[in-house]
Design an enzyme around this catalytic site. Structure first.
Site, mmCIF file in Angstrom:
data_model
loop_
_atom_site.group_PDB
_atom_site.id
_atom_site.type_symbol
_atom_site.label_atom_id
_atom_site.label_comp_id
_atom_site.label_asym_id
_atom_site.label_seq_id
_atom_site.Cartn_x
_atom_site.Cartn_y
_atom_site.Cartn_z
ATOM 1 N N SER A 107 -16.172 -6.477 -6.238
ATOM 2 C CA SER A 107 -17.099 -6.005 -5.626
ATOM 3 C C SER A 107 -18.520 -5.777 -6.149
ATOM 4 O O SER A 107 -19.497 -6.191 -5.601
ATOM 5 C CB SER A 107 -16.799 -4.982 -4.524
ATOM 6 O OG SER A 107 -15.889 -5.275 -3.356
ATOM 7 N N THR A 122 -10.926 0.415 -0.609
ATOM 8 C CA THR A 122 -9.938 -0.436 -0.933
ATOM 9 C C THR A 122 -8.613 0.241 -0.947
ATOM 10 O O THR A 122 -8.485 1.176 -0.958
ATOM 11 C CB THR A 122 -10.288 -1.554 -1.817
ATOM 12 O OG1 THR A 122 -9.583 -2.603 -1.995
ATOM 13 C CG2 THR A 122 -10.451 -0.957 -3.262
ATOM 14 N N LYS A 150 -7.599 2.199 2.417
ATOM 15 C CA LYS A 150 -8.043 1.745 3.827
ATOM 16 C C LYS A 150 -7.722 2.526 5.072
ATOM 17 O O LYS A 150 -8.171 2.676 6.052
ATOM 18 C CB LYS A 150 -7.945 0.229 4.052
ATOM 19 C CG LYS A 150 -8.659 -0.508 3.133
ATOM 20 C CD LYS A 150 -8.270 -1.948 3.351
ATOM 21 C CE LYS A 150 -9.089 -2.899 2.319
ATOM 22 N NZ LYS A 150 -9.078 -4.438 2.727
ATOM 23 N N ASP A 169 -13.309 -6.969 7.400
ATOM 24 C CA ASP A 169 -12.496 -7.967 7.076
ATOM 25 C C ASP A 169 -12.191 -9.225 7.869
ATOM 26 O O ASP A 169 -12.178 -10.491 7.441
ATOM 27 C CB ASP A 169 -11.153 -7.310 6.567
ATOM 28 C CG ASP A 169 -11.270 -6.524 5.231
ATOM 29 O OD1 ASP A 169 -11.879 -6.955 4.264
ATOM 30 O OD2 ASP A 169 -10.060 -5.762 5.223
ATOM 31 N N GLY A 213 2.666 -12.864 8.276
ATOM 32 C CA GLY A 213 2.614 -11.770 7.794
ATOM 33 C C GLY A 213 2.185 -10.593 8.819
ATOM 34 O O GLY A 213 1.523 -11.245 9.916
ATOM 35 N N ALA A 214 2.570 -9.610 8.480
ATOM 36 C CA ALA A 214 2.232 -8.553 9.814
ATOM 37 C C ALA A 214 1.726 -7.094 8.981
ATOM 38 O O ALA A 214 1.918 -6.104 9.646
ATOM 39 C CB ALA A 214 3.299 -8.320 10.437
#
Ligand code: ATR
Length: 289
Positions: free
Chosen positions: A31, A76, A80, A117, A143-144
């Site tokens: 970043s 991050t 989060k 995001d 993915g979850a």
């Protein structure tokens, strides 16, 4: 002195706008490279730094933003979700995702939380395939976890009508289907290859295929050749999944576009300019991978 658009009071007062990213660990974050590139590209007066913040210090660090005169910060891993507790207001989109990745200090000192995001993911698809539409066929999301939630909210808001969520732990896929409504259905891990039949988009949101991890265990034989295949992973740029997809003729999208595009609205809220993702910026980041 008048303020212009989203340029916050503090930047007018200090004439130098500061922002950064809070994470633990955070040294690997790209970043600073992204935001400092834009600060220089747009001739702005400011800087973007790294803040290594231990979980036990997150509350104090967030409250320190206003005291130090920062415009805000990115959030991050691993903060989060927990950062949501320490901000004063959370954007409804971030609430639906269940996490924030950006904090903007308001002129009255209040901390507002956002999650960009999902926006970044959708923009990366459009960049790779400008004609892409969310409703052009079923979408398979592998993915979850947190990345999956952000991507699913982005897809739903872009107009997706059929999302099949496949996860190793089935109950987590069921939780997502429950949270996000009838457009989202859960699929057992053992059925992941059948779920590819007729799909227009496949997205990997797991860490499988990331540097140091095994490849995602998924054969693409049943996936249509015109489906878009995307991976949230960007180290390496071409994961084994993307290589498999490319070799059979699918258009592929790596995770770097999502990283670059999610940064744009955050930069805009701190510095008052909606920046562009240019080939030079891609090159600069790719050199570090
Ligand atoms: P992130 O915030 O990056 O999404 P996360 O919330 O920890 O990270 O989610 C990681 C995802 O990768 C989960 O969907 C996880 O599956 P489980 O819910 O079963 O844990 C998935 N994942 C991790 N390792 C995996 C593996 N070896 N095979 C398949 N899926 C895996």
């Amino acid at each position: 002195m008048a303020t212009i658009g989203a340029i916050s009071n503090h930047s007018m007062k200090n004439l130098f706008t500061l922002a950064g990213v809070m994470g633990w660990p955070v040294a690997h974050s790209r970043s600073p490279l992204i935001h400092n590139h834009w600060i220089s590209q747009y001739n702005l007066n400011g800087a973007y730094g790294l803040f290594a913040v231990e979980p036990c210090n997150l509350k104090a660090a967030l409250h320190g933003l206003q005291a130090l005169g920062l415009a805000g910060c990115n959030i991050t891993i691993p903060h989060k979700v927990s950062a949501m507790e320490f901000v004063d207001w959370i954007h409804p989109l971030a609430k639906r995702i269940g996490a924030i990745n950006t904090v903007v200090v308001q002129s009255d000192g209040a901390l507002h939380g956002f999650n960009h995001d999902g926006f970044g993911f959708i923009q990366s698809l459009i960049e790779a395939q400008p004609t892409w539409k969310a409703n052009q066929g079923p979408i398979v999301v592998i993915g979850a976890g947190g990345a999956s939630r952000a991507i699913i909210v982005g897809l739903l808001d872009a107009g997706a009508t059929a999302i099949r969520v496949v996860n190793r732990t089935f109950s987590k896929a069921q939780d997502l289907a429950h949270d996000f409504g009838p457009e989202v259905i859960s699929v057992a891990w053992s059925d992941r290859e059948d779920a590819l039949v007729g799909a227009s988009l496949l997205v990997n949101t797991t860490n499988q295929g990331m540097h140091g991890e095994p490849a995602l265990d998924l054969s693409l034989d049943l996936l249509p050749n015109d489906a878009l295949v995307s991976d949230a992973v960007y180290i390496p740029l071409e994961t084994p999944l993307l290589k498999q997809a490319r070799l059979r003729g699918n258009t592929t999208v790596n995770g770097l576009g999502m990283l670059l595009h999610q940064a744009r609205p955050a930069f805009n809220s701190w510095f008052g300019v909606m920046p562009e993702v240019t080939p030079e910026l891609y090159e600069k980041i790719i050199k570090t991978i």
